[in-house]
Design an enzyme around this catalytic site. Structure first.
Site, PDB file in Angstrom:
ATOM      1  N   ARG A  52       0.841  -1.212   0.000  1.00  0.00           N
ATOM      2  CA  ARG A  52       0.000   0.000   0.000  1.00  0.00           C
ATOM      3  C   ARG A  52       0.868   1.251   0.000  1.00  0.00           C
ATOM      4  O   ARG A  52       0.539   2.246  -0.641  1.00  0.00           O
ATOM      5  CB  ARG A  52      -0.954  -0.014   1.200  1.00  0.00           C
ATOM      6  CG  ARG A  52      -1.953   1.138   1.147  1.00  0.00           C
ATOM      7  CD  ARG A  52      -3.059   0.999   2.178  1.00  0.00           C
ATOM      8  NE  ARG A  52      -2.544   1.145   3.538  1.00  0.00           N
ATOM      9  CZ  ARG A  52      -3.270   0.989   4.632  1.00  0.00           C
ATOM     10  NH1 ARG A  52      -4.564   0.683   4.548  1.00  0.00           N
ATOM     11  NH2 ARG A  52      -2.738   1.128   5.834  1.00  0.00           N
ATOM     12  N   LYS A 151      -2.609   7.092   1.212  1.00  0.00           N
ATOM     13  CA  LYS A 151      -2.429   7.370   2.644  1.00  0.00           C
ATOM     14  C   LYS A 151      -1.377   8.474   2.750  1.00  0.00           C
ATOM     15  O   LYS A 151      -0.211   8.235   3.062  1.00  0.00           O
ATOM     16  CB  LYS A 151      -2.018   6.088   3.383  1.00  0.00           C
ATOM     17  CG  LYS A 151      -2.273   6.154   4.878  1.00  0.00           C
ATOM     18  CD  LYS A 151      -2.281   4.760   5.455  1.00  0.00           C
ATOM     19  CE  LYS A 151      -2.177   4.760   6.971  1.00  0.00           C
ATOM     20  NZ  LYS A 151      -3.235   5.472   7.666  1.00  0.00           N
ATOM     21  N   GLU A 184     -16.089   6.527   6.159  1.00  0.00           N
ATOM     22  CA  GLU A 184     -15.291   5.804   7.158  1.00  0.00           C
ATOM     23  C   GLU A 184     -15.190   6.644   8.427  1.00  0.00           C
ATOM     24  O   GLU A 184     -15.698   7.758   8.483  1.00  0.00           O
ATOM     25  CB  GLU A 184     -13.899   5.500   6.594  1.00  0.00           C
ATOM     26  CG  GLU A 184     -13.109   6.727   6.182  1.00  0.00           C
ATOM     27  CD  GLU A 184     -11.752   6.394   5.571  1.00  0.00           C
ATOM     28  OE1 GLU A 184     -11.183   5.340   5.892  1.00  0.00           O
ATOM     29  OE2 GLU A 184     -11.260   7.219   4.777  1.00  0.00           O
TER      30      GLU A 184
END
Ligand code: PXG
Length: 291
Positions: A52, A151, A184
């Site tokens: 990721r 991220k 989220e």
């Protein structure tokens, strides 16, 4: 035993672990990060977190100056040097030191930091009793602005959401997107249980594709549950049988109240307990061995 931090290929003390005020990570939030856990000397989902990290880097055209394998080894070695078996890892890659302008071409080399630190866990009663959450006014970044799948070091929206949560006296927050769909938590993914089926928002509404979320989906399939990625509104939360959050830090945490509405009977539900326990078993029995 003093803390050891990986900084651009060197192992340094916490006091020595400093970056330049010209680092674009600081100046522009130009960088990416990961948060991992080590359980009993094994790094949970290390390859997935590294993957990721490299995907986030690719999206922002950031060249990480090491291979994935070197990155894996740097994580293992940093944990080993700290000689602790249950820790949190924060990995950061910034664009590096450049001029004051935003142009990333002024940054010759990305800066790689791996911090290993003790974890501050939520109190056990949060897991026993569940947490109260609120939906916040701050919207999750739109997928066509800066995708939440990256991220990135731009967490100001999440920080502002957390400030709203604190001001409301709640313990967690749910962020909606610009269309009002559930995305989220401020640093966790969300699952809803209704009539025995699990629902979680799809990535296209604007979420980080959490590694804990992926893990829960795998455990659900293994254990014979149906999981659907579904667009949901606040109404779907209010009428849910059960809700839980997932994240590397929080693991699986029951949500028992949303905006003053009790979820189910106001206590953590049986399916939530199943995943709290299944996840705990998995983290304690798998992972990349360090020692
Ligand atoms: N959504 C967001 C926005 C996150 O930042 C998660 C979901 C869960 O992802 P994983 O891969 O951990 O299942 C995260 C990651 C903290 C903290 O202080 C936690 C995260 C990020 C930054 C800080 O607890 N969680």
């Amino acid at each position: 035993m003093s803390q050891v931090i990986y900084l651009d290929g060197q192992f340094v003390t916490r006091g020595e672990a400093k970056v330049s005020v010209y680092d674009h990570g600081l100046l522009y939030g130009d960088g990416i990060f990961e948060g991992l856990r080590v359980y009993n000397g094994r790094i949970f989902k290390l390859e997935e977190h590294v993957e990721r990290l490299y995907e986030s880097a690719k999206a922002i055209m950031l060249a990480i100056p090491m291979t994935r394998q070197q990155m894996i080894e740097a994580h293992v070695e940093t944990v080993r040097q700290n000689n602790l078996r249950d820790v949190y890892i924060r990995t950061i890659v910034t664009r590096g030191v450049g001029s004051l302008g935003i142009d990333p071409r002024s940054c010759a080399r990305a800066c790689v930091i791996i911090i290993v630190d003790t974890i501050s866990l939520y109190p056990p009663e949060f897991y026993q009793e569940g947490i109260k959450v609120v939906t916040v006014a701050t919207r999750r970044t739109a997928v066509d602005a800066l995708s939440p799948r990256v991220k990135s070091l731009n967490y100001l929206g999440n920080v502002m959401a957390k400030i709203e949560v604190n001001r409301a006296g709640a313990f967690g927050g749910i962020m909606l997107n610009n269309e009002g769909y559930v995305t989220e938590g401020t640093a966790d993914n969300i699952f809803v249980v209704k009539k025995g089926v699990l629902y979680t928002p799809p990535t296209h509404v604007g979420i980080l594709q959490g590694i804990t979320r992926d893990t829960i989906m795998e455990l659900a399939m293994r254990d014979g549950y149906t999981v659907r990625e579904q667009v949901m509104t606040r109404h779907d939360l209010f009428v849910a049988d059960e809700i839980f959050f997932t994240g590397s830090g929080a693991e699986v945490i029951p949500v028992i109240n949303v905006d003053g509405r009790s979820i189910g009977d106001g206590k953590p539900g049986a399916i939530t307990w199943h995943f709290v326990n299944a996840y705990r078993t998995l983290v304690n029995t798998t992972g990349y061995p360090v020692f």
